[in-house]
Design a protein around this motif. Structure first.
Motif, PDB file in Angstrom:
ATOM      1  N   ASP B  99       0.742  -1.041   0.014  1.00 29.38           N
ATOM      2  CA  ASP B  99      -0.412  -0.248  -0.082  1.00 29.38           C
ATOM      3  C   ASP B  99       0.665   1.036   0.042  1.00 29.38           C
ATOM      4  O   ASP B  99       0.157   2.510  -0.380  1.00 29.38           O
ATOM      5  CB  ASP B  99      -1.138   0.081   1.609  1.00 29.38           C
ATOM      6  N   ASN B 100       2.275   1.151   0.375  1.00 25.06           N
ATOM      7  CA  ASN B 100       2.689   2.461   0.354  1.00 25.06           C
ATOM      8  C   ASN B 100       3.237   3.023  -0.424  1.00 25.06           C
ATOM      9  O   ASN B 100       3.950   3.905  -0.426  1.00 25.06           O
ATOM     10  CB  ASN B 100       3.828   2.677   2.228  1.00 25.06           C
ATOM     11  N   LEU B 101       3.727   2.118  -1.669  1.00 25.07           N
ATOM     12  CA  LEU B 101       4.497   2.456  -2.911  1.00 25.07           C
ATOM     13  C   LEU B 101       3.330   2.650  -3.668  1.00 25.07           C
ATOM     14  O   LEU B 101       2.243   2.463  -4.011  1.00 25.07           O
ATOM     15  CB  LEU B 101       5.338   0.713  -2.670  1.00 25.07           C
ATOM     16  N   GLN B 105       6.414   1.655  -8.719  1.00 28.55           N
ATOM     17  CA  GLN B 105       7.334   0.517  -7.421  1.00 28.55           C
ATOM     18  C   GLN B 105       6.648  -1.000  -7.265  1.00 28.55           C
ATOM     19  O   GLN B 105       7.736  -2.079  -7.073  1.00 28.55           O
ATOM     20  CB  GLN B 105       7.563   1.313  -6.362  1.00 28.55           C
ATOM     21  N   ASP B 122      14.393   3.764 -11.318  1.00 27.37           N
ATOM     22  CA  ASP B 122      13.021   4.649 -10.987  1.00 27.37           C
ATOM     23  C   ASP B 122      12.401   5.691 -12.156  1.00 27.37           C
ATOM     24  O   ASP B 122      11.047   5.077 -12.308  1.00 27.37           O
ATOM     25  CB  ASP B 122      13.058   5.777  -9.388  1.00 27.37           C
ATOM     26  N   ALA B 123      12.750   6.019 -12.624  1.00 26.49           N
ATOM     27  CA  ALA B 123      12.871   6.824 -13.674  1.00 26.49           C
ATOM     28  C   ALA B 123      12.210   5.526 -15.391  1.00 26.49           C
ATOM     29  O   ALA B 123      11.520   5.519 -15.695  1.00 26.49           O
ATOM     30  CB  ALA B 123      13.759   7.784 -14.374  1.00 26.49           C
ATOM     31  N   ALA B 124      13.245   4.982 -15.266  1.00 30.12           N
ATOM     32  CA  ALA B 124      12.629   4.457 -15.815  1.00 30.12           C
ATOM     33  C   ALA B 124      11.613   3.044 -16.106  1.00 30.12           C
ATOM     34  O   ALA B 124      10.710   2.914 -16.879  1.00 30.12           O
ATOM     35  CB  ALA B 124      13.651   3.196 -16.818  1.00 30.12           C
ATOM     36  N   GLU B 126       9.034   3.757 -14.098  1.00 35.96           N
ATOM     37  CA  GLU B 126       7.858   4.813 -13.836  1.00 35.96           C
ATOM     38  C   GLU B 126       7.283   4.337 -15.760  1.00 35.96           C
ATOM     39  O   GLU B 126       6.361   5.094 -16.003  1.00 35.96           O
ATOM     40  CB  GLU B 126       8.320   5.975 -13.716  1.00 35.96           C
ATOM     41  N   HIS B 127       8.670   4.893 -16.531  1.00 35.66           N
ATOM     42  CA  HIS B 127       7.890   5.425 -17.847  1.00 35.66           C
ATOM     43  C   HIS B 127       7.418   3.726 -18.223  1.00 35.66           C
ATOM     44  O   HIS B 127       6.282   3.703 -19.353  1.00 35.66           O
ATOM     45  CB  HIS B 127       9.812   5.395 -19.052  1.00 35.66           C
ATOM     46  N   ARG B 130       3.266   3.893 -16.922  1.00 35.84           N
ATOM     47  CA  ARG B 130       3.126   4.566 -17.927  1.00 35.84           C
ATOM     48  C   ARG B 130       2.633   4.141 -18.708  1.00 35.84           C
ATOM     49  O   ARG B 130       1.733   3.849 -19.165  1.00 35.84           O
ATOM     50  CB  ARG B 130       3.731   5.509 -17.653  1.00 35.84           C
ATOM     51  N   THR B 144       2.457   8.687  -8.686  1.00 35.12           N
ATOM     52  CA  THR B 144       3.441   8.720  -8.455  1.00 35.12           C
ATOM     53  C   THR B 144       3.505   9.102  -6.461  1.00 35.12           C
ATOM     54  O   THR B 144       3.691   9.119  -5.418  1.00 35.12           O
ATOM     55  CB  THR B 144       4.125  10.241  -8.443  1.00 35.12           C
ATOM     56  N   SER B 145       1.465   8.634  -6.907  1.00 33.56           N
ATOM     57  CA  SER B 145       0.583   8.122  -5.758  1.00 33.56           C
ATOM     58  C   SER B 145       0.685   7.240  -4.346  1.00 33.56           C
ATOM     59  O   SER B 145       0.838   5.826  -4.871  1.00 33.56           O
ATOM     60  CB  SER B 145      -0.127   8.818  -5.156  1.00 33.56           C
ATOM     61  N   PRO B 146       1.246   6.894  -3.246  1.00 36.95           N
ATOM     62  CA  PRO B 146       0.750   5.027  -2.508  1.00 36.95           C
ATOM     63  C   PRO B 146      -0.634   4.481  -3.433  1.00 36.95           C
ATOM     64  O   PRO B 146      -1.397   5.288  -3.478  1.00 36.95           O
ATOM     65  CB  PRO B 146       1.295   5.640  -1.665  1.00 36.95           C
ATOM     66  N   SER B 148      -2.614   2.970  -1.923  1.00 37.73           N
ATOM     67  CA  SER B 148      -3.512   3.138  -1.375  1.00 37.73           C
ATOM     68  C   SER B 148      -4.568   4.243  -1.356  1.00 37.73           C
ATOM     69  O   SER B 148      -5.545   4.702  -1.463  1.00 37.73           O
ATOM     70  CB  SER B 148      -3.048   4.079   0.297  1.00 37.73           C
TER      71      SER B 148
END
Ligand SMILES: Nc1ncnc2c1ncn2[C@@H]1O[C@H](COP(=O)(O)OP(=O)(O)OP(=O)(O)O)[C@@H](O)[C@H]1O
Ligand SMILES: [Mg+2]
Lengths: 421, 282
Positions: B99-101, B105, B122-124, B126-127, B130, B144-146, B148
């Motif tokens: 929940d916290n990630l 992640q 992390d950027a790769a 996240e890319h 998405r 970018t929000s957890p 939860s």
């Protein structure tokens, strides 16, 4: 205001903590007639906070994984005793007194033993499934007892000359020039990190914060570094010590020459180093990611193929290593190792971590928060001591502050609420 | 009518699986199979052993006895990693997300992308996150929000994306629509259809008969740890299936279709004969 903060992507909890710290400092300064916010007091504060701050960094990881370590003070005690014996009884059999290798080997021995002690406790928690509360409560008794056994209660002194520098005495600082160099490096690093981060996000066409926010962020961070270093440099050696230093170097004693800065105390450098390394570990390594995943949902972590048991051992072993570093700092500061060193430190450390925003439910916490938490705790204690508040009242106040901190945290932030939203 | 699935080899077979917890025989001699491009529903009462059965396939539990065959080869699945190595991905009933990630992640948990120094990239991640999430759910914004802070449907998107990202061929979904709103349930249904077209095999556990009927090609029904029977969705009515779930009996007119391991069909035919009979609807 809050819109502004969210644009700048600043952790609100951090801002709240900073404000609390500022109120405490200004309050004590007014109450003490301007004796709190002085270079001398700030310097002392940084040295006094160091030992707890180092352990707090490790405790963040322990609490994030939903565990607790009540034995850190006792481990600090036994490691300080062992390191005392290593440097005063053991190594002198092979090396000259104050040999430059003595402090290195001593610290190394402490770190290895600390890792083993922590690892054993971690194995009991991870593999045997005994709750950390119980394991480390037992550990508290065991290691405190062991600390006495090392020398049958005899205090170990004097310690190695170089080792004592770790405690930040009059010679345990790096002086004005080096302090400015450190400041310069820090500022370059801050700017570099900001630029690289932005570039990387832009290269993937992610949203970035507005340019003015980047500038403000960077300028605030760099400004804080400059203010901190300037303050530490503004604290001069006492005249006697300065005279002795000049005489040793064969420099004529004149009023200008006598103004020798302390600069950054070595324990503060150690704290900075530990905090930076651990922040990188938490944010940029698998290990750190897994620590948080375990804290967020241990079952999910296990299902994702993370070896939760081994991670538990590693996290507790890391805590043991940090206890060794703290043991070095606190025994070096007192220039002796007594078997009661670190008594009640577990409470100070846990309080610092919790005040710093780490959730006891696990999964949430930051290294920098713990550092500020440690500073808040030490500021309260030093400030009250400065005002002549007696010790019993000091503990009452600190106890209440701890409860208040956790309450306000629960009240103002929902669990896992987005810190930047 | 010929079913193209039946001409292929099964993706996964579980044969004669047994497991007990203390005295409870949670799964007692169950055999099921799954073909590419097929959605198979697993039905049964609370405590029938559905979750336990699929947890054995996903490596969370180890069977006391029995055999798992993936692509015709014996597979030894002892943990989640082994299951993944066999391209079996699971989306758990209780949503196995931290929940916290944040979404990215969670997507990469256990299989992070690292740069040349071994640091997390992390950027790769996240890319890529998405990209995958956009394909599944174009409205997904909270990267970018957890997690939860996400709705049930969004969390389900993350969980499914997690499986897709790692090229699952077998997807196990335990109650994917539990706690989801009408709209979100529809979204998950569309997702399942899309995955099916991509040739994945999907094992679907659900209490909602409507969902299962809409989505599944075949049904395995369990009761008290045993398999009541396996039927093709088009051959049965809701009432037939309810009877199987509640009474643990195959409907009279379908007794000859009882699947392998079916307890109340003593003369249950072997796999091959079974699929042949099912090609000629009664
Ligand atoms: N880890 C465990 N330890 C002991 N008993 C278990 C365990 N897991 C499942 N069981 C038991 O095994 C049986 C089957 O449980 P399972 O979770 O597979 O049921 P289910 O069909 O998924 O039910 P539901 O529809 O409620 O999810 C139950 O009797 C349950 O109590
Ligand atoms: Mg279940």
């Amino acid at each position: 205001m809050s819109r502004l903060l969210s644009k700048m992507e600043v952790d609100r909890r951090l801002v709240g903590l900073a404000v609390v710290l500022l109120i405490i400092w200004v309050g004590f300064d007014i109450a003490s007639g301007g004796r709190f916010i002085t270079p001398r007091n700030i310097f002392n504060l940084s040295v006094q906070t160091a030992s707890v701050a180092v352990m707090a960094c490790g405790m963040v990881l322990i609490i994030v994984t939903r565990h607790i370590d009540l034995s850190v003070g006792a481990i600090l005690g036994v490691l300080a005793m062992l390191m005392g014996v290593v440097q005063t009884d053991l190594l002198p059999q092979f090396l000259d007194y104050n040999h430059p290798m003595t402090w290195i080997l001593t610290l190394l021995a402490g770190i290895v033993i600390g890792a083993v002690i922590g690892g054993i406790q971690g194995a009991a928690v991870g593999y045997l499934g005994v709750p950390a509360f119980i394991v480390t409560l037992g550990g508290l008794l065991v290691w405190r007892g062991a600390a006495w056994w090392v020398t049958q209660g005899r205090t170990v002194a004097p310690l190695d000359h170089n080792f004592i520098l770790l405690g930040g005495g009059i010679e345990g600082t790096i002086g004005a020039t080096w302090s400015w160099i450190v400041a310069l490096i820090a500022i370059v690093a801050i700017i570099y990190a900001a630029i690289m981060d932005r570039r990387r996000r832009l290269s993937f066409e992610f949203p970035v914060k507005p340019v003015w926010a980047e500038y403000t962020n960077t300028i605030i961070k760099a400004g804080l570094v400059l203010i901190a270093i300037a303050t530490l440099n503004a604290y001069h050696l006492p005249t006697r010590a300065a005279e002795r230093l000049l005489e040793n170097k064969g420099i004529p004693v004149t009023p200008e020459n006598l103004e020798i800065s302390h600069g950054i105390p070595i324990p503060l450098l150690i704290v900075a180093l530990v905090a930076i390394v651990l922040t990188i570990v938490v944010k940029r390594t698998r290990f750190g990611r897994y620590v948080f995943a375990i804290g967020g949902n241990p079952q999910a972590a296990e299902l994702a193929g993370i070896n939760v048991k081994r991670m538990t051992v590693a996290v507790f072993a890391l805590m043991g290593v940090l206890c060794a570093i703290s043991a070095a700092i606190s025994s070096a500061r007192l220039q002796s190792a007594g078997n009661d060193l670190g008594t009640l430190d577990e409470l100070r450390v846990i309080a610092a971590v919790v005040i710093g925003g780490t959730s006891l439910a696990g999964g949430v916490g930051t290294i920098y928060g713990a550092l500020i938490g440690a500073l808040v705790m030490q500021s309260l204690q030093s400030g009250m001591a400065l005002l002549g508040v007696d010790t019993s009242l000091q503990s009452i106040v600190i106890g209440l502050v701890l409860v208040l901190a956790v309450f306000s945290d629960k009240y103002f932030h929902r669990r896992y609420s987005d810190p930047t939203a | 009518m010929t079913d193209p699935n039946m001409t292929k080899n099964p993706l996964v077979e579980m044969r004669d699986i047994h497991i007990s917890f203390g005295g409870v025989k949670a799964v007692d001699g169950v055999s099921i199979d799954l073909y590419p491009g097929e959605v198979v529903g697993v039905l049964g009462h609370n405590g029938a052993g559905k979750s336990t059965l699929i947890k054995i396939l996903s490596g969370a539990y180890q069977a006391d006895s029995g055999q798992i065959v993936v692509d015709g080869k014996d597979a030894n699945i002892e943990n989640a990693r082994d299951a993944r190595d066999n391209n079996i991905e699971t989306i758990y009933q209780n949503l196995a997300l931290a929940d916290n990630l944040d979404a990215a992640q969670n997507l990469f948990l256990g299989r992070e992308v690292t740069d040349k120094f071994g640091f997390l990239d992390d950027a790769a991640m996240e890319h890529k996150a998405r990209e995958v999430l956009h394909r599944l759910n174009p409205n997904f914004k909270k990267f970018t929000s957890p997690v939860s802070a996400l709705s049930g449907g969004q969390r389900q998107s993350v969980a499914i994306a997690r499986a897709l990202l790692f090229e699952a061929r077998v997807l196990i979904m335990d109650e994917p629509c539990a706690a989801l709103g009408v709209h979100e349930t529809k979204m998950v249904g569309e997702l399942i259809d899309q995955l099916k077209r991509d040739g994945l095999g999907i094992l679907l556990i659900s209490h909602d008969l409507h969902d299962v009927f809409d989505l599944s090609d075949r049904l395995h029904v369990m009761k008290n740890g045993k398999l009541v029977g396996s039927v093709r969705t088009e051959d049965v009515t809701h009432d037939d299936v309810l009877g199987m779930i509640i009474l643990g009996k195959m409907p009279e007119h379908l007794l000859h279709l009882a699947g392998p391991g079916a307890t109340n069909a003593p003369t249950a035919p072997e796999d091959a004969t079974n699929s042949e009979t099912s090609e000629t609807p009664s």
